[in-house]
Scaffold this motif. Structure first.
Motif, PDB file in Angstrom:
ATOM      1  N   LYS A 190      40.086 -52.909 -39.024  1.00 18.58           N
ATOM      2  CA  LYS A 190      40.441 -52.751 -37.617  1.00 18.58           C
ATOM      3  C   LYS A 190      41.893 -53.154 -37.354  1.00 18.58           C
ATOM      4  N   THR A 191      42.711 -53.207 -38.392  1.00 20.93           N
ATOM      5  CA  THR A 191      44.076 -53.699 -38.258  1.00 20.93           C
ATOM      6  C   THR A 191      45.093 -52.685 -38.789  1.00 20.93           C
ATOM      7  N   ALA A 192      46.169 -52.514 -38.034  1.00 16.06           N
ATOM      8  CA  ALA A 192      47.295 -51.679 -38.479  1.00 16.06           C
ATOM      9  C   ALA A 192      48.492 -52.603 -38.657  1.00 16.06           C
ATOM     10  N   ASN A 193      49.190 -52.444 -39.766  1.00 14.97           N
ATOM     11  CA  ASN A 193      50.346 -53.289 -40.060  1.00 14.97           C
ATOM     12  C   ASN A 193      51.623 -52.454 -40.035  1.00 14.97           C
ATOM     13  N   TYR A 194      52.648 -53.006 -39.391  1.00 12.65           N
ATOM     14  CA  TYR A 194      53.919 -52.334 -39.217  1.00 12.65           C
ATOM     15  C   TYR A 194      55.047 -53.246 -39.706  1.00 12.65           C
TER      16      TYR A 194
ATOM     17  N   THR B 259      50.459 -58.924 -32.998  1.00 13.24           N
ATOM     18  CA  THR B 259      51.138 -60.175 -33.301  1.00 13.24           C
ATOM     19  C   THR B 259      52.396 -59.844 -34.094  1.00 13.24           C
ATOM     20  N   GLU B 260      53.540 -60.163 -33.497  1.00 14.10           N
ATOM     21  CA  GLU B 260      54.834 -59.926 -34.130  1.00 14.10           C
ATOM     22  C   GLU B 260      55.283 -61.230 -34.769  1.00 14.10           C
ATOM     23  N   THR B 261      55.688 -61.151 -36.049  1.00 10.86           N
ATOM     24  CA  THR B 261      56.218 -62.322 -36.742  1.00 10.86           C
ATOM     25  C   THR B 261      57.663 -62.013 -37.135  1.00 10.86           C
ATOM     26  N   ILE B 262      58.610 -62.761 -36.559  1.00  9.87           N
ATOM     27  CA  ILE B 262      60.029 -62.578 -36.862  1.00  9.87           C
ATOM     28  C   ILE B 262      60.271 -63.079 -38.280  1.00  9.87           C
ATOM     29  N   THR B 263      60.870 -62.262 -39.115  1.00 17.07           N
ATOM     30  CA  THR B 263      61.028 -62.563 -40.535  1.00 17.07           C
ATOM     31  C   THR B 263      61.856 -63.819 -40.782  1.00 17.07           C
ATOM     32  N   GLN B 264      63.007 -63.951 -40.146  1.00 19.33           N
ATOM     33  CA  GLN B 264      63.896 -65.068 -40.440  1.00 19.33           C
ATOM     34  C   GLN B 264      63.385 -66.403 -39.924  1.00 19.33           C
ATOM     35  N   THR B 265      62.783 -66.427 -38.747  1.00 17.35           N
ATOM     36  CA  THR B 265      62.393 -67.695 -38.141  1.00 17.35           C
ATOM     37  C   THR B 265      60.916 -68.005 -38.282  1.00 17.35           C
ATOM     38  N   GLY B 266      60.106 -66.993 -38.525  1.00 21.09           N
ATOM     39  CA  GLY B 266      58.663 -67.193 -38.576  1.00 21.09           C
ATOM     40  C   GLY B 266      58.035 -67.291 -37.195  1.00 21.09           C
TER      41      GLY B 266
ATOM     42  N   LEU C 125      48.472 -55.338 -35.743  1.00 22.37           N
ATOM     43  CA  LEU C 125      47.835 -54.875 -34.511  1.00 22.37           C
ATOM     44  C   LEU C 125      46.329 -54.765 -34.703  1.00 22.37           C
ATOM     45  N   ASN C 126      45.582 -55.436 -33.845  1.00 25.15           N
ATOM     46  CA  ASN C 126      44.129 -55.315 -33.834  1.00 25.15           C
ATOM     47  C   ASN C 126      43.805 -54.074 -33.008  1.00 25.15           C
TER      48      ASN C 126
END
Length: 147
Positions: free
Chosen positions: A104-108, A131-138, A123-124
């Protein structure tokens, strides 16, 4: 009589200065308009090229995942609809790619203008919560794709 001539001379100089200032401003506006039009035209052409490339990439990815997206029953948003929303949200300076659709999840993945990874999004599809996770800061941010 002499002061009358001085006042007329000062008034005349003031009028000449005002006319000169108005003409200078008009020329400056024309130059600014031309520069703005040129940069806007270049920006529009650049955005068109980027959006064509992004559309081609997202179409290829979408074709790969079409079978998977149709298998997800009860999804409130499709991976392709979300991809369009992400592209609109991030704008032309970023490129969003659909990586995989699992359960049930799509990853971008979001790339900046230098093709460096900016963020990952999970994305659920049942709830529409991304849920967006910023690469540099987490740093994590949640987005409701249905709002």
């Amino acid at each position: 009589m002499k002061s009358k001539h001085e006042i007329i001379a000062i008034a005349l100089m003031l009028v000449i200065c005002l006319i000169f200032a108005a003409c200078s401003q008009k020329v400056e506006e024309k130059l600014t308009d031309k520069a703005t039009q040129t940069s806007q035209t270049e920006l529009i052409n650049e955005e068109d090229n980027e959006s064509t490339t992004a559309a081609t990439t997202s179409t290829a990815k979408a074709e790969e995942t079409t079978e998977t997206t149709t298998l997800i029953k009860g999804a409130v948003i499709t991976p392709d609809e979300a991809l369009e929303q992400f592209n609109t949200f991030y704008g032309s300076l970023y490129k969003v790619e659909l990586n995989e659709v699992k359960d049930k999840t799509a990853n971008y993945t979001v790339y900046d203008k230098n093709d460096k990874e900016y963020a990952k999004i999970s994305l659920n599809l049942k709830t529409g919560i991304a849920t967006e996770t910023i690469t540099q800061t987490g740093e994590k941010n949640e987005m409701d794709m249905l709002a």
